[in-house]
Design a protein around this motif. Sequence first.
Motif, mmCIF file in Angstrom:
data_model
loop_
_atom_site.group_PDB
_atom_site.id
_atom_site.type_symbol
_atom_site.label_atom_id
_atom_site.label_comp_id
_atom_site.label_asym_id
_atom_site.label_seq_id
_atom_site.Cartn_x
_atom_site.Cartn_y
_atom_site.Cartn_z
ATOM 1 N N ILE A 150 0.789 -1.203 0.035
ATOM 2 C CA ILE A 150 0.011 0.022 0.014
ATOM 3 C C ILE A 150 0.926 1.145 0.052
ATOM 4 N N SER A 151 0.431 2.190 -0.824
ATOM 5 C CA SER A 151 1.236 3.517 -0.901
ATOM 6 C C SER A 151 0.095 4.764 -0.824
ATOM 7 N N ARG A 161 -4.183 0.904 8.541
ATOM 8 C CA ARG A 161 -3.496 -0.195 9.456
ATOM 9 C C ARG A 161 -4.569 -1.032 10.232
ATOM 10 N N HIS A 174 -4.838 -3.499 7.524
ATOM 11 C CA HIS A 174 -3.486 -3.888 7.189
ATOM 12 C C HIS A 174 -2.633 -3.727 8.093
ATOM 13 N N LEU A 202 3.506 -0.157 4.297
ATOM 14 C CA LEU A 202 2.728 0.979 3.929
ATOM 15 C C LEU A 202 3.795 2.093 3.495
ATOM 16 N N LEU A 218 6.442 0.611 8.083
ATOM 17 C CA LEU A 218 5.645 1.966 7.539
ATOM 18 C C LEU A 218 7.261 2.524 7.179
#
Length: 401
Positions: free
Chosen positions: A234-235, A265, A268, A273, A342
Amino acid sequence: MSSTPHDWITTPLTAALIRGALDLERTAHGLLPHRLPARARAQCADPQLHMAEAQPSGVRVVFRTRATAVELDTLPTKRVYAGAPPRPDGVYELLVDRLPAGRAHVAGGNTLTIDMATGGAEHRPGPVGTVRFTGLPDRDKDVEIWLPHNETTELVALRTDAPVEAVPDRGRRVWLHHGSSISHGSDAAGPTTTWPALAASLGGVELINLGFGGSALLDPFTARALRDTPADLISVKIGINLVNTDLMRLRAFGPAVHGFLDTVREGHPDTPLLVVSPILCPVHEDTPGPTAPDLGALAEGRLRFRAAGDPAERAAGKLTLRVVREGLARIVGQRAAEDPRLHHLDGLALYGEPDFAELPLPDGLHPDAAAHRRIGERFAALAFAPGGAFADPAAAPAAAG
């Protein structure tokens, strides 16, 4: 209908043949792909968001077949900006076994005329059109038709000269990306060369692109859509729309970013991320929004934008791109101590001052096709390479025993 001498097979268009959309709406003509679910769309009345999320950036019709000819009937909705040069028709791009195999357009369709000076819009209905690809190799193959990233596209009918079946899961990782019009595709050459589509191809992943022109605004319903969509990567690219809509002040920005990331979050907790800050945009580096059309340029038939804010307003908490970059780096650094998956990527590493000198933003805001390619290649090199936020663990060399 087709005028070519094929024995056509019509295959119903269903979710099994469509990738990159979060929702499919049944319309009077067929199926309208959406990149936000219905519940999210119901929580915002902004016509800009509704237009952007219904433009199928990253959405493609995918199937396996021996067909040598394919036709797709669609009803596009094309934007026209009053006083500006005509926009080219949207591009449909064909991939065969993931390799480029054709480009085409659909004439006609609906027209949405937008007056940049007044904000008004007029919708005129038009006819269904057909995109046609012929001369495909006579063998079993995966076929993808990428829909125009910048035209709302209703899918009406799919015809082929051999049977069609859904493509089985190839085991590729799914990359879920959210961003602004730059992620949406702005002035890319076609749907497979928006920077996220190009980066996904280089990274060997399946793309779900939630880049929404003018609408990357830390909306809670977008965060919930990210939370609820299955993904391996994910971005989120945050910043330019917060500045050019003049949506919030610095006091609200930090908590809004934290809240957005908290929501993602929830669905996920362990997914890589990546938070990406804005690329260079000189008009808003140190000047707050809002962004306004340059009416002088518009009178000359050119579409350009300017910053309508005052640099002195930064003292009152107005956001600029420089302020946003500093804030995002600080927030990710603060959270990363408890969230090792992250990551942060400075947007200036994708497109900075040397790039602007070589490939300036034609309208003051959006990268052109060459800059999209550069951004996509750089993102892939930074994110998907060994040691990057999205590096593939399966591709890592085995540890010495």
